[in-house]
Structure formats: structure tokens, C-alpha cells
Scaffold this motif. Structure first.
Motif, PDB file in Angstrom:
ATOM      1  N   TRP A   1      -4.972  -5.764   1.521  1.00 30.25           N
ATOM      2  CA  TRP A   1      -5.136  -4.588   1.920  1.00 30.25           C
ATOM      3  C   TRP A   1      -5.799  -4.800   3.186  1.00 30.25           C
ATOM      4  O   TRP A   1      -7.107  -5.301   3.113  1.00 30.25           O
ATOM      5  CB  TRP A   1      -5.422  -3.358   1.266  1.00 30.25           C
TER       6      TRP A   1
ATOM      7  N   PHE B   1       0.734  -1.365   0.048  1.00 31.82           N
ATOM      8  CA  PHE B   1      -0.067  -0.085   0.201  1.00 31.82           C
ATOM      9  C   PHE B   1       0.690   1.297   0.110  1.00 31.82           C
ATOM     10  O   PHE B   1       0.594   2.147  -0.626  1.00 31.82           O
ATOM     11  CB  PHE B   1      -0.983  -0.120   1.273  1.00 31.82           C
TER      12      PHE B   1
ATOM     13  N   ILE C   1      -7.118   0.466   6.356  1.00 32.96           N
ATOM     14  CA  ILE C   1      -6.651   1.486   6.040  1.00 32.96           C
ATOM     15  C   ILE C   1      -7.650   2.716   5.982  1.00 32.96           C
ATOM     16  O   ILE C   1      -8.759   2.645   5.361  1.00 32.96           O
ATOM     17  CB  ILE C   1      -6.050   1.270   4.436  1.00 32.96           C
ATOM     18  N   ASP C   2      -7.215   3.849   6.508  1.00 31.76           N
ATOM     19  CA  ASP C   2      -8.061   4.990   6.616  1.00 31.76           C
ATOM     20  C   ASP C   2      -7.536   5.863   5.633  1.00 31.76           C
ATOM     21  O   ASP C   2      -6.437   6.304   5.501  1.00 31.76           O
ATOM     22  CB  ASP C   2      -7.494   5.630   8.072  1.00 31.76           C
TER      23      ASP C   2
ATOM     24  N   GLU D   1      -4.632   8.834   5.101  1.00 27.58           N
ATOM     25  CA  GLU D   1      -3.606   8.548   3.877  1.00 27.58           C
ATOM     26  C   GLU D   1      -3.374   9.519   2.961  1.00 27.58           C
ATOM     27  O   GLU D   1      -2.447  10.067   2.567  1.00 27.58           O
ATOM     28  CB  GLU D   1      -3.562   7.146   3.560  1.00 27.58           C
TER      29      GLU D   1
ATOM     30  N   LYS E   1       0.281   4.339  -2.527  1.00 26.98           N
ATOM     31  CA  LYS E   1       0.233   5.719  -1.974  1.00 26.98           C
ATOM     32  C   LYS E   1       1.035   6.644  -2.852  1.00 26.98           C
ATOM     33  O   LYS E   1       0.661   7.963  -3.248  1.00 26.98           O
ATOM     34  CB  LYS E   1       0.234   5.971  -0.637  1.00 26.98           C
TER      35      LYS E   1
END
Length: 265
Positions: free
Chosen positions: A165, A115, A168-169, A173, A119
């Protein structure tokens, strides 16, 4: 006891209705807009003028009437309203959407399993978009379409099994992008698009969307609203367990990526 109507609120809602009508139906003259929305022509004249001044609507041409040609108005394409990251198991598609409903694919890249790397790719593509496109900070949004279970309210990816994944916020992020972040399951977004553009789906009380690709997904709509369920997994047919002993889900047997994997093994 009757609640008093707020004139400012009414004007705001009427304005939204006119803009939505133009987005869904395309360019129309002010007379046609008044006839279709049921608003007074004087109100339509004022609303159109405001929308033009705000850069949301522009003249698109003329329509021939009984007496004279009338100017038609439609949503502008002067800025992008959304940057879309359509995340699939193997590839991520980056597109920009415009207020008039048009959209354009501008980039593709292999979806990283890590991840952190994903990103970085998103941030890089976002910076490139800013160099060549105009955004409206009040309207433009970043939209993530994800192949997994998503809490849309908290903008939180609960689990995307095929990507590995979990928890995940996305708001946290990608908050540095300085635009509102929207996160949704890919099948739910597809059904929402059908409800927006398809007359058949609009007229249906219940609709089901089945996605068959790298994974298998599903979405349910009742009376125009997406059914999410308590765990946000309603409609996710791909994660239904078929083999209790092994715990294998539908996707393990029928997704394209799995079928190719089986064929090559």
C-alpha cells in the motif's frame, strides 16, 4: 505583561485532568481525587457531578474511610470510545475500546492486499458494530494501527511495504464513517500505550519500543513525545538497509513472515 487566565479554560482543563486521573488510576472517592490532583474539594464535587451528568463517569462502589464509607467514581463503560483496526501483514484485528480502559476483540479477518477490498471489510465491520454498540459522536474515534510509515497529521499512509500500500489518504477513504479518523504506525501506538499505563516508561526520559512479528518495527520517545523525524520514519528499524547492493532491509532477514518463507522455500 501577564496573560489573564480564562476561567472557562481552567475549568475545562481541570475537568480533563480529573477524567484522565480516573482513567489511569481507576475508581476513587472525591476526597482522594482532590488530594491527588491538588484541586479544592468544592471543585471536585462540581466536576464529578458534571462528568456523571455527561455520562462519562459513574458510581463504582464504596471505599472505607476513617469515619464512613465514601462513594467511589470511575469512567463509565456505557459507550465505546474507539473502534480499532490493528492491521498486520496477514491478519487485521478489530476491537472496541471503552472509556475505563477496557477493550474487547470482536472480529478478525485476513488482511487483503487490495486496499479496495480492505475498505469494504472495514465498512462492513463498522456497520455491524453500530448494530450492537453505543457510540458517543463527540468522543468515539476510528483508529487504524498500520505497519508502515504514516503522516499522522494529514492521516496519510505514505508506504506500507509488506502490504504493497502506498499514498493512501485515510481521512478521505473513511470519512463516510462519520467519526474522527486517527492513523498511526503500529509501533508508535504500542509505545504510546506503554507511556499511558507503564509507570517505568512514564518516568523515563527516553524510551525505545521494538516490535518483532510479521514485520519489524520500532518507535522512539523523548520526554514523553514520539520522535517521528522529517519523513515520519524515525525508529523504523525494520526499514534500515543491511545489504547496500541488493537494497534489502532488516525485515528481509529477520521478520517472522520472511523467516517462515525462507524455511519453506
Amino acid at each position: 505583561m501577564h496573560k489573564k487566565l480564562n476561567p472557562k479554560s481552567m475549568k475545562r482543563e481541570n475537568k480533563k485532568m480529573v477524567l484522565r486521573y480516573l482513567i489511569e488510576s481507576g475508581p476513587h472517592s472525591r476526597v482522594e481525587i482532590a488530594r491527588k490532583t491538588g484541586l479544592a474539594q468544592s471543585a471536585i464535587w462540581r466536576i464529578i457531578e458534571e462528568l456523571v451528568n455527561e455520562g462519562l463517569v459513574e458510581e463504582k462502589g464504596t471505599a472505607t474511610g476513617r469515619r464512613r464509607k465514601a462513594v467511589t467514581y470511575g469512567p463509565t463503560r456505557s459507550f465505546i470510545t474507539s473502534i480499532i483496526y490493528n492491521v498486520e501483514v496477514l491478519e487485521t484485528l478489530v476491537a472496541v475500546g471503552f472509556l475505563d480502559g477496557a477493550w474487547r476483540i470482536i472480529e478478525r479477518f485476513s488482511t487483503p492486499k487490495d486496499f479496495g477490498e480492505f475498505k469494504q471489510r472495514v465498512t462492513s465491520s463498522y456497520e455491524n458494530i453500530l448494530k450492537s454498540h453505543v457510540l458517543n459522536k463527540n468522543i468515539s474515534k476510528v483508529v487504524f494501527s498500520l505497519p508502515g510509515i504514516v503522516n499522522t497529521e494529514s492521516k496519510f499512509l505514505i508506504h506500507a511495504p509488506n502490504l504493497g500500500w502506498r499514498d493512501i489518504d485515510f481521512q478521505k477513504e473513511f470519512g463516510n464513517l462519520d467519526l474522527e479518523v486517527l492513523v498511526e504506525n503500529d509501533s508508535n501506538l504500542s509505545l504510546l500505550a506503554e507511556e499511558f499505563f507503564s509507570q517505568d516508561v512514564k518516568e523515563s526520559d527516553v524510551a525505545f519500543f521494538l516490535y518483532f512479528g510479521e514485520g519489524i518495527g520500532g518507535a522512539i520517545s523523548v520526554n514523553g513525545k514520539i520522535v517521528r523525524g522529517e519523513n515520519f520514519a524515525a525508529g523504523e528499524i525494520g526499514h534500515v538497509v543491511l545489504d547496500v547492493e541488493s537494497g534489502k532491509e532488516v525485515e528481509e532477514f529477520l521478520s517472522i513472515s520472511k523467516l517462515i518463507e525462507y524455511q519453506n522455500s
